[in-house]
Design a protein around this motif. Sequence first.
Motif, mmCIF file in Angstrom:
data_model
loop_
_atom_site.group_PDB
_atom_site.id
_atom_site.type_symbol
_atom_site.label_atom_id
_atom_site.label_comp_id
_atom_site.label_asym_id
_atom_site.label_seq_id
_atom_site.Cartn_x
_atom_site.Cartn_y
_atom_site.Cartn_z
ATOM 1 N N THR A 32 -37.268 -0.851 -31.400
ATOM 2 C CA THR A 32 -35.850 -0.635 -31.187
ATOM 3 C C THR A 32 -35.662 0.548 -30.241
ATOM 4 O O THR A 32 -36.157 1.646 -30.521
ATOM 5 N N PHE A 33 -35.023 0.317 -29.131
ATOM 6 C CA PHE A 33 -34.738 1.373 -28.162
ATOM 7 C C PHE A 33 -33.296 1.265 -27.699
ATOM 8 O O PHE A 33 -32.799 0.162 -27.461
ATOM 9 N N ARG A 34 -32.674 2.395 -27.521
ATOM 10 C CA ARG A 34 -31.329 2.417 -26.973
ATOM 11 C C ARG A 34 -31.389 2.062 -25.486
ATOM 12 O O ARG A 34 -32.230 2.581 -24.752
ATOM 13 N N LYS A 35 -30.510 1.188 -25.033
ATOM 14 C CA LYS A 35 -30.494 0.806 -23.622
ATOM 15 C C LYS A 35 -29.207 1.258 -22.937
ATOM 16 O O LYS A 35 -28.940 0.897 -21.800
ATOM 17 N N MET A 36 -28.402 2.023 -23.690
ATOM 18 C CA MET A 36 -27.152 2.544 -23.149
ATOM 19 C C MET A 36 -27.291 4.057 -23.008
ATOM 20 O O MET A 36 -27.677 4.727 -23.960
ATOM 21 N N HIS A 37 -27.008 4.554 -21.806
ATOM 22 C CA HIS A 37 -27.201 5.980 -21.535
ATOM 23 C C HIS A 37 -25.966 6.521 -20.846
ATOM 24 O O HIS A 37 -25.544 5.980 -19.823
ATOM 25 N N ALA A 38 -25.381 7.584 -21.426
ATOM 26 C CA ALA A 38 -24.143 8.127 -20.870
ATOM 27 C C ALA A 38 -24.383 9.498 -20.242
ATOM 28 O O ALA A 38 -25.157 10.305 -20.755
ATOM 29 N N PHE A 39 -23.753 9.706 -19.101
ATOM 30 C CA PHE A 39 -23.751 11.008 -18.430
ATOM 31 C C PHE A 39 -22.282 11.441 -18.360
ATOM 32 O O PHE A 39 -21.496 10.822 -17.641
ATOM 33 N N ALA A 40 -21.935 12.481 -19.111
ATOM 34 C CA ALA A 40 -20.516 12.805 -19.259
ATOM 35 C C ALA A 40 -20.223 14.261 -18.920
ATOM 36 O O ALA A 40 -21.015 15.165 -19.216
ATOM 37 N N LEU A 41 -19.105 14.467 -18.265
ATOM 38 C CA LEU A 41 -18.491 15.796 -18.141
ATOM 39 C C LEU A 41 -17.061 15.613 -18.652
ATOM 40 O O LEU A 41 -16.191 15.160 -17.903
ATOM 41 N N PRO A 42 -16.816 15.897 -19.948
ATOM 42 C CA PRO A 42 -15.509 15.586 -20.520
ATOM 43 C C PRO A 42 -14.381 16.158 -19.675
ATOM 44 O O PRO A 42 -14.459 17.285 -19.206
ATOM 45 N N GLY A 43 -13.353 15.334 -19.483
ATOM 46 C CA GLY A 43 -12.222 15.746 -18.651
ATOM 47 C C GLY A 43 -12.428 15.482 -17.178
ATOM 48 O O GLY A 43 -11.486 15.548 -16.387
ATOM 49 N N GLU A 44 -13.672 15.140 -16.799
ATOM 50 C CA GLU A 44 -13.949 15.007 -15.365
ATOM 51 C C GLU A 44 -14.643 13.686 -15.006
ATOM 52 O O GLU A 44 -14.337 13.072 -13.992
ATOM 53 N N ARG A 45 -15.580 13.256 -15.838
ATOM 54 C CA ARG A 45 -16.290 12.013 -15.522
ATOM 55 C C ARG A 45 -17.040 11.449 -16.725
ATOM 56 O O ARG A 45 -17.408 12.185 -17.640
ATOM 57 N N LEU A 46 -17.211 10.129 -16.681
ATOM 58 C CA LEU A 46 -18.144 9.455 -17.598
ATOM 59 C C LEU A 46 -18.876 8.408 -16.770
ATOM 60 O O LEU A 46 -18.243 7.577 -16.105
ATOM 61 N N VAL A 47 -20.204 8.478 -16.783
ATOM 62 C CA VAL A 47 -21.018 7.466 -16.114
ATOM 63 C C VAL A 47 -21.930 6.848 -17.171
ATOM 64 O O VAL A 47 -22.668 7.566 -17.855
ATOM 65 N N VAL A 48 -21.845 5.534 -17.319
ATOM 66 C CA VAL A 48 -22.633 4.845 -18.347
ATOM 67 C C VAL A 48 -23.631 3.919 -17.668
ATOM 68 O O VAL A 48 -23.284 3.193 -16.733
ATOM 69 N N LEU A 49 -24.880 3.954 -18.150
ATOM 70 C CA LEU A 49 -25.925 3.066 -17.638
ATOM 71 C C LEU A 49 -26.337 2.101 -18.740
ATOM 72 O O LEU A 49 -26.566 2.526 -19.892
ATOM 73 N N LEU A 50 -26.458 0.828 -18.406
ATOM 74 C CA LEU A 50 -27.090 -0.157 -19.281
ATOM 75 C C LEU A 50 -28.349 -0.632 -18.575
ATOM 76 O O LEU A 50 -28.315 -0.912 -17.374
ATOM 77 N N ALA A 51 -29.461 -0.714 -19.310
ATOM 78 C CA ALA A 51 -30.743 -1.012 -18.673
ATOM 79 C C ALA A 51 -31.368 -2.281 -19.214
ATOM 80 O O ALA A 51 -31.350 -2.529 -20.423
ATOM 81 N N ALA A 52 -31.932 -3.082 -18.311
ATOM 82 C CA ALA A 52 -32.694 -4.271 -18.717
ATOM 83 C C ALA A 52 -33.969 -4.340 -17.891
ATOM 84 O O ALA A 52 -34.033 -3.811 -16.789
ATOM 85 N N GLY A 53 -34.959 -5.015 -18.432
ATOM 86 C CA GLY A 53 -36.205 -5.193 -17.685
ATOM 87 C C GLY A 53 -37.321 -4.407 -18.322
ATOM 88 O O GLY A 53 -37.286 -4.103 -19.519
ATOM 89 N N ASN A 54 -38.319 -4.060 -17.504
ATOM 90 C CA ASN A 54 -39.485 -3.336 -17.992
ATOM 91 C C ASN A 54 -39.065 -1.973 -18.565
ATOM 92 O O ASN A 54 -38.494 -1.136 -17.870
#
Lengths: 242, 242
Positions: free
Chosen positions: B30-52
């Motif tokens: 079991t591994f998380r495939k959702m990764h968030a890069f956040a600066l609250p109030g300024e940005r949210l960048v979310v990555l979903l990963a598939a593959g190797n």
Amino acid sequence: MTYCVGMRLESGLLFASDTRTNAGVDHIATFRKMHAFALPGERLVVLLAAGNLATTQSVVSLLRARSTGDGPSLLSVRSLYEAAELVGAPLREVIARDAGSDGMNQGIDFGGSFIVGGQIRGEAPRLFNVYPQGNFIEASEDTPYFQIGEAKYGKPIIDRVVHYRTPLAEAAKCTLISFDSTIRSNLSVDLPIDLLQYRPDSFAAAEPYRISADNPYFNQIRTAWGSGLRQVFAGLPDADWL
Amino acid sequence: MTYCVGMRLESGLLFASDTRTNAGVDHIATFRKMHAFALPGERLVVLLAAGNLATTQSVVSLLRARSTGDGPSLLSVRSLYEAAELVGAPLREVIARDAGSDGMNQGIDFGGSFIVGGQIRGEAPRLFNVYPQGNFIEASEDTPYFQIGEAKYGKPIIDRVVHYRTPLAEAAKCTLISFDSTIRSNLSVDLPIDLLQYRPDSFAAAEPYRISADNPYFNQIRTAWGSGLRQVFAGLPDADWL
């Protein structure tokens, strides 16, 4: 691509195949992927083909040519198991001839696969899935159906509905819904659909029934299914607590 | 394998990913495939990963490491377009490092792909699909969602239901049903599911919501959906005229 389904149920055999072929997206054509070898009163062997059209057409041509000779053929073998073997051999031959041993050449996949089913007098109806390598597996009561080609879109509905004791007419309905889902989501599968039902011990040379875009039954169930799905979906509580 | 869905709707962004990884069938984790890069109030960048998994984990590690330095990072770029570029570059690097330029080595596919979405102040929410080659496409009103991984089983229901103006809660419900169909038909996708909703201009560092096997809402809709489908199916006329 292609979508084909074969089922071996208590109530009989069901075969369905689409007719779209494509090389890239700009060379689209209609070809029958269902091929029957029949001796009325004695046997019916049905082939469904997926994969490289040149490969699968060659295999069917070789099988037709051989069925008029003296050697073992789909019209002479004594079991469906031997029929599956007979399909696997020219499949290997043709792939090796056209592509070399690994099945790939210039980035082209020369592979093909077949569903082989029917009944030969002396046996119960049987159904096989012949892989590009020429080996094969047989359907069982636990797993009474095979799909080849673009199988994934239409798998969930079959998994939910069909089991060994499903009546043939219900299985045909489910298969057509499975085709509808596939056709909606994938350009490389399209109408018309060839559908063939076989009742055990009938040994009839059943003709496939062709379902075109103007087929009233198909249009009725695809419309009713679509609106039924949307109704069920609308009746589920929304995830508004998230 | 994996199943991930990203949607960019009028009502907001939706991200969902399963957590199963497998190397063959006997090394399941079991591994998380959702990764968030956040600066609250300024940005949210979310990555979903598939593959190797080795590839996608390396890419995320490199992106995390770079986001603490002075160079361009997911926490400093001024547009989601640049974020997608930033994800594509280490993806190419890692695949070339581990596999060579064609992405394959010893028969292993080292490829990976990402869905990248979010919002950076000054822009509307955006959503990109980054291919293993590092290039990418952006979601539009006509095509408001992307899937990566085992996408086919769950595509028909999304195709039928979701469009740009679908409310977020309804899209979440549809996404969970799409996951249910995929999980039932494919062993390599499984619970728990990570689900994240983002409302436009909230710039909140939303935490993904984890849906496990004991989640009452998920169990309610998967049961109701299954029985609703069977009811609709039973209500369609059988193909007994064949």
